[in-house]
Design a protein around this motif. Sequence first.
Motif, PDB file in Angstrom:
ATOM      1  N   ASN A   1      36.175  53.703  33.955  1.00 58.50           N
ATOM      2  CA  ASN A   1      35.176  53.584  33.093  1.00 58.50           C
ATOM      3  C   ASN A   1      33.972  52.521  33.452  1.00 58.50           C
ATOM      4  O   ASN A   1      34.660  51.579  33.932  1.00 58.50           O
ATOM      5  N   PRO A   2      32.710  52.648  33.001  1.00 56.46           N
ATOM      6  CA  PRO A   2      32.038  51.555  33.530  1.00 56.46           C
ATOM      7  C   PRO A   2      32.000  50.329  32.658  1.00 56.46           C
ATOM      8  O   PRO A   2      31.975  50.388  31.451  1.00 56.46           O
ATOM      9  N   LEU A   3      31.951  49.186  33.336  1.00 53.50           N
ATOM     10  CA  LEU A   3      32.115  47.927  32.560  1.00 53.50           C
ATOM     11  C   LEU A   3      30.990  46.837  33.192  1.00 53.50           C
ATOM     12  O   LEU A   3      30.613  47.062  34.235  1.00 53.50           O
ATOM     13  N   PRO A   4      30.486  45.808  32.224  1.00 55.15           N
ATOM     14  CA  PRO A   4      29.620  45.080  32.931  1.00 55.15           C
ATOM     15  C   PRO A   4      30.409  44.378  34.267  1.00 55.15           C
ATOM     16  O   PRO A   4      31.511  44.404  34.376  1.00 55.15           O
ATOM     17  N   SER A   5      29.174  44.112  35.265  1.00 55.82           N
ATOM     18  CA  SER A   5      30.057  43.919  36.339  1.00 55.82           C
ATOM     19  C   SER A   5      30.701  42.374  36.507  1.00 55.82           C
ATOM     20  O   SER A   5      31.902  42.571  37.045  1.00 55.82           O
ATOM     21  N   GLY A   6      30.509  41.441  35.786  1.00 53.06           N
ATOM     22  CA  GLY A   6      31.424  40.301  35.638  1.00 53.06           C
ATOM     23  C   GLY A   6      33.096  40.866  35.070  1.00 53.06           C
ATOM     24  O   GLY A   6      33.702  40.272  35.509  1.00 53.06           O
ATOM     25  N   ALA A   7      33.066  41.697  34.121  1.00 53.78           N
ATOM     26  CA  ALA A   7      34.053  42.109  33.620  1.00 53.78           C
ATOM     27  C   ALA A   7      34.893  42.913  34.572  1.00 53.78           C
ATOM     28  O   ALA A   7      36.060  42.933  34.718  1.00 53.78           O
ATOM     29  N   ALA A   8      33.975  43.793  35.137  1.00 48.04           N
ATOM     30  CA  ALA A   8      35.076  44.677  36.230  1.00 48.04           C
ATOM     31  C   ALA A   8      35.371  43.744  37.260  1.00 48.04           C
ATOM     32  O   ALA A   8      36.663  43.995  38.035  1.00 48.04           O
ATOM     33  N   LYS A   9      34.717  42.788  37.943  1.00 45.73           N
ATOM     34  CA  LYS A   9      35.336  41.870  38.974  1.00 45.73           C
ATOM     35  C   LYS A   9      36.271  41.109  38.511  1.00 45.73           C
ATOM     36  O   LYS A   9      37.365  41.184  39.247  1.00 45.73           O
ATOM     37  N   GLU A  10      36.195  40.537  37.265  1.00 45.95           N
ATOM     38  CA  GLU A  10      37.255  39.782  36.648  1.00 45.95           C
ATOM     39  C   GLU A  10      38.763  40.790  36.410  1.00 45.95           C
ATOM     40  O   GLU A  10      39.694  40.490  37.021  1.00 45.95           O
ATOM     41  N   LEU A  11      38.538  41.873  36.040  1.00 43.58           N
ATOM     42  CA  LEU A  11      39.789  42.705  35.752  1.00 43.58           C
ATOM     43  C   LEU A  11      40.298  43.022  36.986  1.00 43.58           C
ATOM     44  O   LEU A  11      41.548  43.092  37.208  1.00 43.58           O
ATOM     45  N   LYS A  12      39.377  43.407  37.937  1.00 43.01           N
ATOM     46  CA  LYS A  12      39.984  43.879  39.499  1.00 43.01           C
ATOM     47  C   LYS A  12      40.876  42.632  40.137  1.00 43.01           C
ATOM     48  O   LYS A  12      42.116  42.726  40.511  1.00 43.01           O
ATOM     49  N   SER A  13      40.306  41.536  39.842  1.00 42.53           N
ATOM     50  CA  SER A  13      40.808  40.354  40.488  1.00 42.53           C
ATOM     51  C   SER A  13      42.108  39.924  39.760  1.00 42.53           C
ATOM     52  O   SER A  13      43.186  39.708  40.424  1.00 42.53           O
ATOM     53  N   ILE A  14      42.268  40.142  38.334  1.00 38.66           N
ATOM     54  CA  ILE A  14      43.378  39.973  37.655  1.00 38.66           C
ATOM     55  C   ILE A  14      44.648  40.781  38.139  1.00 38.66           C
ATOM     56  O   ILE A  14      45.870  40.501  38.556  1.00 38.66           O
ATOM     57  N   LEU A  15      44.058  42.176  38.465  1.00 41.20           N
ATOM     58  CA  LEU A  15      45.071  43.017  39.049  1.00 41.20           C
ATOM     59  C   LEU A  15      45.558  42.835  40.476  1.00 41.20           C
ATOM     60  O   LEU A  15      46.757  42.808  40.939  1.00 41.20           O
ATOM     61  N   GLU A  16      44.540  42.515  41.084  1.00 49.26           N
ATOM     62  CA  GLU A  16      44.935  42.372  42.760  1.00 49.26           C
ATOM     63  C   GLU A  16      45.810  40.887  42.949  1.00 49.26           C
ATOM     64  O   GLU A  16      46.379  40.981  44.000  1.00 49.26           O
ATOM     65  N   LYS A  17      45.675  40.021  42.019  1.00 50.48           N
ATOM     66  CA  LYS A  17      46.460  38.694  42.230  1.00 50.48           C
ATOM     67  C   LYS A  17      47.857  38.991  41.378  1.00 50.48           C
ATOM     68  O   LYS A  17      48.558  37.719  41.319  1.00 50.48           O
ATOM     69  N   CYS A  18      48.129  39.689  40.985  1.00 53.05           N
ATOM     70  CA  CYS A  18      49.175  39.820  39.848  1.00 53.05           C
ATOM     71  C   CYS A  18      50.460  39.711  40.987  1.00 53.05           C
ATOM     72  O   CYS A  18      50.452  40.181  42.166  1.00 53.05           O
ATOM     73  N   PRO A  19      51.582  39.118  40.374  1.00 53.17           N
ATOM     74  CA  PRO A  19      52.824  39.052  40.859  1.00 53.17           C
ATOM     75  C   PRO A  19      53.313  40.398  41.501  1.00 53.17           C
ATOM     76  O   PRO A  19      52.960  41.480  40.998  1.00 53.17           O
ATOM     77  N   ALA A  20      54.176  40.469  42.516  1.00 57.12           N
ATOM     78  CA  ALA A  20      54.428  41.623  43.309  1.00 57.12           C
ATOM     79  C   ALA A  20      55.366  42.548  42.500  1.00 57.12           C
ATOM     80  O   ALA A  20      56.164  42.044  41.434  1.00 57.12           O
ATOM     81  N   TRP A  21      55.388  43.639  42.556  1.00 50.35           N
ATOM     82  CA  TRP A  21      56.351  44.559  41.870  1.00 50.35           C
ATOM     83  C   TRP A  21      57.216  45.134  42.626  1.00 50.35           C
ATOM     84  O   TRP A  21      57.184  44.908  43.897  1.00 50.35           O
ATOM     85  N   ALA A  22      58.633  45.577  42.194  1.00 55.52           N
ATOM     86  CA  ALA A  22      59.582  46.177  43.187  1.00 55.52           C
ATOM     87  C   ALA A  22      58.991  47.558  43.327  1.00 55.52           C
ATOM     88  O   ALA A  22      58.444  48.269  42.309  1.00 55.52           O
ATOM     89  N   PRO A  23      58.666  47.929  44.545  1.00 56.43           N
ATOM     90  CA  PRO A  23      57.950  49.267  44.812  1.00 56.43           C
ATOM     91  C   PRO A  23      58.735  50.560  44.445  1.00 56.43           C
ATOM     92  O   PRO A  23      59.916  50.397  44.144  1.00 56.43           O
TER      93      PRO A  23
END
Length: 137
Positions: free
Chosen positions: A97-119
């Motif tokens: 979904n399109p989001l304002p660029s600041g929100a999109a960047k922040e949401l991507k960053s939150i997910l990319e820095k999340c703790p590791a999963w058990a794959p």
Amino acid sequence: MNRRRTCFFPYVLLLLFLTGLMTSCSNSGSSGSEEVFLLNQLDKQPEFEGGYEQFILYISEEVKKAPEGTFDGIEDKVFIDFIIDKEGSVSHVSLKNPLPSGAAKELKSILEKCPAWAPGQMNGKPVASFQTLPIKF
């Protein structure tokens, strides 16, 4: 009868999209790329430490820490695609979904820095898997 075909058209497009994603992410013989599987193909699903509820809590807490106003005015459900690699790291985050660029960047960053999963696993071995996460703001 013509109406019935129309109802399945979006599903056909979704299937083509997922097939294209699987093809683009699958191992093509070059080092550095790995095959990515859909959840229904796995013997064991990926797991976030503490379970899915803990993952949602992590995202919720990180969204609250975002700079003030980052997610203001977003009331829709947002769908986020990402891959959990065979080491359990989140990568290839994309928003459907399109989001304002600041929100999109922040949401991507939150997910990319999340703790590791058990794959996820297939035949007892860790593999990369494709995920879609719906988030309601």
